[in-house]
Design a protein around this motif. Structure first.
Motif, PDB file in Angstrom:
ATOM      1  N   ASP A  13       0.968  -1.465   0.034  1.00  0.00           N
ATOM      2  CA  ASP A  13       0.080   0.091   0.029  1.00  0.00           C
ATOM      3  C   ASP A  13       0.735   1.021  -0.146  1.00  0.00           C
ATOM      4  OD1 ASP A  13      -1.806   2.042   0.306  1.00  0.00           O
ATOM      5  OD2 ASP A  13      -2.314   1.400   2.595  1.00  0.00           O
ATOM      6  N   LEU A  14       0.888   1.926  -1.096  1.00  0.00           N
ATOM      7  CA  LEU A  14       1.621   3.022  -0.988  1.00  0.00           C
ATOM      8  C   LEU A  14       0.767   4.525  -0.884  1.00  0.00           C
ATOM      9  CD1 LEU A  14       3.822   2.299  -4.181  1.00  0.00           C
ATOM     10  CD2 LEU A  14       4.521   2.655  -1.726  1.00  0.00           C
ATOM     11  N   ALA A  15      -0.345   4.364  -0.456  1.00  0.00           N
ATOM     12  CA  ALA A  15      -1.265   5.733  -0.003  1.00  0.00           C
ATOM     13  C   ALA A  15      -0.522   6.249   1.008  1.00  0.00           C
ATOM     14  CB  ALA A  15      -2.690   5.164   0.169  1.00  0.00           C
ATOM     15  N   PRO A  16      -0.405   5.922   2.036  1.00  0.00           N
ATOM     16  CA  PRO A  16       0.504   6.533   3.140  1.00  0.00           C
ATOM     17  C   PRO A  16       1.445   7.199   2.700  1.00  0.00           C
ATOM     18  CG  PRO A  16      -0.315   4.318   4.141  1.00  0.00           C
ATOM     19  CD  PRO A  16      -0.410   4.173   2.565  1.00  0.00           C
ATOM     20  N   LEU A  17       2.393   6.592   2.028  1.00  0.00           N
ATOM     21  CA  LEU A  17       3.584   7.313   1.497  1.00  0.00           C
ATOM     22  C   LEU A  17       3.256   8.506   0.730  1.00  0.00           C
ATOM     23  CD1 LEU A  17       6.635   7.262   1.688  1.00  0.00           C
ATOM     24  CD2 LEU A  17       6.652   5.500  -0.420  1.00  0.00           C
ATOM     25  N   SER A  18       2.195   8.376  -0.045  1.00  0.00           N
ATOM     26  CA  SER A  18       1.771   9.484  -0.877  1.00  0.00           C
ATOM     27  C   SER A  18       1.353  10.696  -0.135  1.00  0.00           C
ATOM     28  CB  SER A  18       0.911   9.208  -2.026  1.00  0.00           C
ATOM     29  OG  SER A  18      -0.293   8.657  -1.318  1.00  0.00           O
ATOM     30  N   VAL A  19       1.015  10.501   1.034  1.00  0.00           N
ATOM     31  CA  VAL A  19       0.597  11.668   2.122  1.00  0.00           C
ATOM     32  C   VAL A  19       1.600  12.181   2.766  1.00  0.00           C
ATOM     33  CG1 VAL A  19      -0.747  11.892   4.078  1.00  0.00           C
ATOM     34  CG2 VAL A  19      -1.889  10.412   2.226  1.00  0.00           C
ATOM     35  N   MET A  20       2.413  11.532   2.931  1.00  0.00           N
ATOM     36  CA  MET A  20       3.739  11.873   3.393  1.00  0.00           C
ATOM     37  C   MET A  20       4.547  12.568   2.607  1.00  0.00           C
ATOM     38  SD  MET A  20       5.528   9.076   5.987  1.00  0.00           S
ATOM     39  CE  MET A  20       4.429   7.626   5.546  1.00  0.00           C
ATOM     40  N   LEU A  21       4.648  12.319   1.241  1.00  0.00           N
ATOM     41  CA  LEU A  21       5.683  12.976   0.337  1.00  0.00           C
ATOM     42  C   LEU A  21       5.008  13.790  -0.699  1.00  0.00           C
ATOM     43  CD1 LEU A  21       7.950   9.939  -0.567  1.00  0.00           C
ATOM     44  CD2 LEU A  21       8.258  11.619   1.123  1.00  0.00           C
ATOM     45  N   THR A  22       4.400  15.063  -0.155  1.00  0.00           N
ATOM     46  CA  THR A  22       3.737  16.049  -0.975  1.00  0.00           C
ATOM     47  C   THR A  22       4.774  17.120  -0.960  1.00  0.00           C
ATOM     48  OG1 THR A  22       2.697  17.093   1.232  1.00  0.00           O
ATOM     49  CG2 THR A  22       1.346  15.471   0.093  1.00  0.00           C
ATOM     50  N   ASP A  23       5.595  17.536  -0.413  1.00  0.00           N
ATOM     51  CA  ASP A  23       6.780  18.470  -0.543  1.00  0.00           C
ATOM     52  C   ASP A  23       8.051  17.950  -1.485  1.00  0.00           C
ATOM     53  OD1 ASP A  23       9.105  19.971  -0.305  1.00  0.00           O
ATOM     54  OD2 ASP A  23       8.425  20.600   1.681  1.00  0.00           O
ATOM     55  N   PRO A  24       8.036  18.508  -2.533  1.00  0.00           N
ATOM     56  CA  PRO A  24       9.123  18.117  -3.648  1.00  0.00           C
ATOM     57  C   PRO A  24      10.640  17.917  -2.802  1.00  0.00           C
ATOM     58  CG  PRO A  24       7.969  20.265  -4.352  1.00  0.00           C
ATOM     59  CD  PRO A  24       7.603  19.961  -3.146  1.00  0.00           C
ATOM     60  N   ASP A  25      10.712  18.621  -1.953  1.00  0.00           N
ATOM     61  CA  ASP A  25      11.939  18.647  -1.056  1.00  0.00           C
ATOM     62  C   ASP A  25      12.027  17.184  -0.417  1.00  0.00           C
ATOM     63  OD1 ASP A  25      12.912  21.030  -1.899  1.00  0.00           O
ATOM     64  OD2 ASP A  25      12.210  22.304  -0.241  1.00  0.00           O
ATOM     65  N   ASP A  26      10.923  16.623   0.141  1.00  0.00           N
ATOM     66  CA  ASP A  26      10.899  15.488   0.947  1.00  0.00           C
ATOM     67  C   ASP A  26      10.943  14.271  -0.096  1.00  0.00           C
ATOM     68  OD1 ASP A  26      10.540  16.575   3.313  1.00  0.00           O
ATOM     69  OD2 ASP A  26       8.448  16.378   3.244  1.00  0.00           O
ATOM     70  N   ARG A  27      10.667  14.348  -1.187  1.00  0.00           N
ATOM     71  CA  ARG A  27      10.496  13.367  -2.417  1.00  0.00           C
ATOM     72  C   ARG A  27      12.025  13.623  -2.675  1.00  0.00           C
ATOM     73  NH1 ARG A  27      12.711  13.849  -7.127  1.00  0.00           N
ATOM     74  NH2 ARG A  27      11.623  15.809  -7.161  1.00  0.00           N
ATOM     75  N   THR A  28      12.738  14.551  -2.959  1.00  0.00           N
ATOM     76  CA  THR A  28      13.999  14.402  -3.308  1.00  0.00           C
ATOM     77  C   THR A  28      15.098  13.903  -2.370  1.00  0.00           C
ATOM     78  OG1 THR A  28      13.883  16.443  -4.638  1.00  0.00           O
ATOM     79  CG2 THR A  28      16.149  15.962  -3.946  1.00  0.00           C
ATOM     80  N   LEU A  29      14.510  13.981  -1.041  1.00  0.00           N
ATOM     81  CA  LEU A  29      15.317  13.364   0.026  1.00  0.00           C
ATOM     82  C   LEU A  29      15.027  11.680   0.139  1.00  0.00           C
ATOM     83  CD1 LEU A  29      14.530  15.480   3.228  1.00  0.00           C
ATOM     84  CD2 LEU A  29      16.759  15.031   2.240  1.00  0.00           C
ATOM     85  N   ILE A  30      14.214  11.207  -0.011  1.00  0.00           N
ATOM     86  CA  ILE A  30      13.859   9.970  -0.168  1.00  0.00           C
ATOM     87  C   ILE A  30      14.297   9.228  -1.424  1.00  0.00           C
ATOM     88  CG2 ILE A  30      11.536   9.974  -0.777  1.00  0.00           C
ATOM     89  CD1 ILE A  30      10.675   7.553   1.112  1.00  0.00           C
ATOM     90  N   ASN A  31      14.140   9.674  -2.695  1.00  0.00           N
ATOM     91  CA  ASN A  31      14.344   9.304  -3.908  1.00  0.00           C
ATOM     92  C   ASN A  31      14.681  10.244  -4.865  1.00  0.00           C
ATOM     93  OD1 ASN A  31      14.560   8.044  -6.330  1.00  0.00           O
ATOM     94  ND2 ASN A  31      13.008   6.531  -5.821  1.00  0.00           N
ATOM     95  N   PRO A  32      15.678  10.755  -5.226  1.00  0.00           N
ATOM     96  CA  PRO A  32      15.818  11.974  -6.222  1.00  0.00           C
ATOM     97  C   PRO A  32      15.388  11.748  -7.450  1.00  0.00           C
ATOM     98  CG  PRO A  32      17.972  11.361  -5.644  1.00  0.00           C
ATOM     99  CD  PRO A  32      16.825  10.580  -4.624  1.00  0.00           C
ATOM    100  N   ASN A  33      15.215  10.639  -7.907  1.00  0.00           N
ATOM    101  CA  ASN A  33      15.146   9.844  -9.311  1.00  0.00           C
ATOM    102  C   ASN A  33      13.508   9.857  -9.658  1.00  0.00           C
ATOM    103  OD1 ASN A  33      17.782  10.041 -10.096  1.00  0.00           O
ATOM    104  ND2 ASN A  33      17.881   8.217  -8.856  1.00  0.00           N
ATOM    105  N   ALA A  34      12.653   9.798  -8.384  1.00  0.00           N
ATOM    106  CA  ALA A  34      11.147   9.651  -8.541  1.00  0.00           C
ATOM    107  C   ALA A  34      10.406  11.043  -9.275  1.00  0.00           C
ATOM    108  CB  ALA A  34      10.576   9.019  -7.457  1.00  0.00           C
ATOM    109  N   LYS A  35       9.375  10.742  -9.562  1.00  0.00           N
ATOM    110  CA  LYS A  35       8.498  11.968 -10.308  1.00  0.00           C
ATOM    111  C   LYS A  35       7.669  12.685  -9.107  1.00  0.00           C
ATOM    112  CE  LYS A  35       6.910   9.099 -14.306  1.00  0.00           C
ATOM    113  NZ  LYS A  35       5.524   8.737 -14.737  1.00  0.00           N
ATOM    114  N   HIS A  36       7.742  13.801  -9.337  1.00  0.00           N
ATOM    115  CA  HIS A  36       6.731  14.745  -8.425  1.00  0.00           C
ATOM    116  C   HIS A  36       5.658  15.341  -9.309  1.00  0.00           C
ATOM    117  CE1 HIS A  36       5.750  16.790  -4.892  1.00  0.00           C
ATOM    118  NE2 HIS A  36       5.410  17.969  -5.735  1.00  0.00           N
ATOM    119  N   PRO A  37       4.493  15.035  -8.953  1.00  0.00           N
ATOM    120  CA  PRO A  37       4.038  14.725  -7.714  1.00  0.00           C
ATOM    121  C   PRO A  37       4.259  13.201  -7.683  1.00  0.00           C
ATOM    122  CG  PRO A  37       2.113  15.456  -8.941  1.00  0.00           C
ATOM    123  CD  PRO A  37       3.390  15.665  -9.759  1.00  0.00           C
TER     124      PRO A  37
END
Length: 152
Positions: A13-37
């Motif tokens: 289930d990735l729904a909880p992670l999608s709620v946590m990673l709404t900030d592009p800076d957070d997404r970059t921290l966890i995985n800089p290669n992943a898309k935003h949103p």
């Protein structure tokens, strides 16, 4: 610091992670290669797609998901590589030791004898937490430290 507990991401289930990673800076921290949103399908098909990948949520004392990490198979099934580590800013203060315990618990549950990871050298709170938890620094390259913890 709030009490933190481990919750396996099963069923997947990735729904909880999608709620946590709404900030592009957070997404970059966890995985800089992943898309935003955040794109759950991309994560399911590209970043957590290996059959032996295991991912976990970290929940606070109230049961709210506040963090995430994954353990991928390293060199052989007895080695797990820690990746995609994220903890919400409100849950971070002094949580390093507890996070390290939870990673170790999850890795042992998967039959691992060793945990490896890479950590950015300029992320001093994380680097210090790993060192305090007993991780050995194997090398530094490209702004990253490669570290290992034997679980015996």
């Amino acid at each position: 610091m709030t009490a933190l507990d481990l919750r396996p991401n099963a069923p997947f289930d990735l729904a909880p992670l999608s709620v946590m990673l709404t900030d592009p800076d957070d997404r970059t921290l966890i995985n800089p290669n992943a898309k935003h949103p955040f794109d759950p399908l991309e994560w399911q098909e590209k970043w957590l797609a290996e059959p032996d990948d295991a991912s976990f949520y970290i929940s606070d004392g109230a049961g709210r998901d506040v963090g995430f990490f994954a353990l991928r198979v390293g060199v052989g099934p007895e080695v797990r590589h820690l990746t995609y580590v994220y903890l919400e800013p409100e849950a971070r203060g002094g949580a390093g030791a507890r996070m390290a315990e939870l990673v170790e618990q999850a890795a042992r549950g998967l039959g691992a004898l060793t945990v490896t990871l890479k950590c950015e050298l300029d992320n001093l709170p994380a680097l210090n937490a790993y060192r305090a938890a007993g991780y050995e620094e194997l090398s530094q390259r490209g702004g990253m430290a490669t570290m290992r913890l034997d679980l015996d």
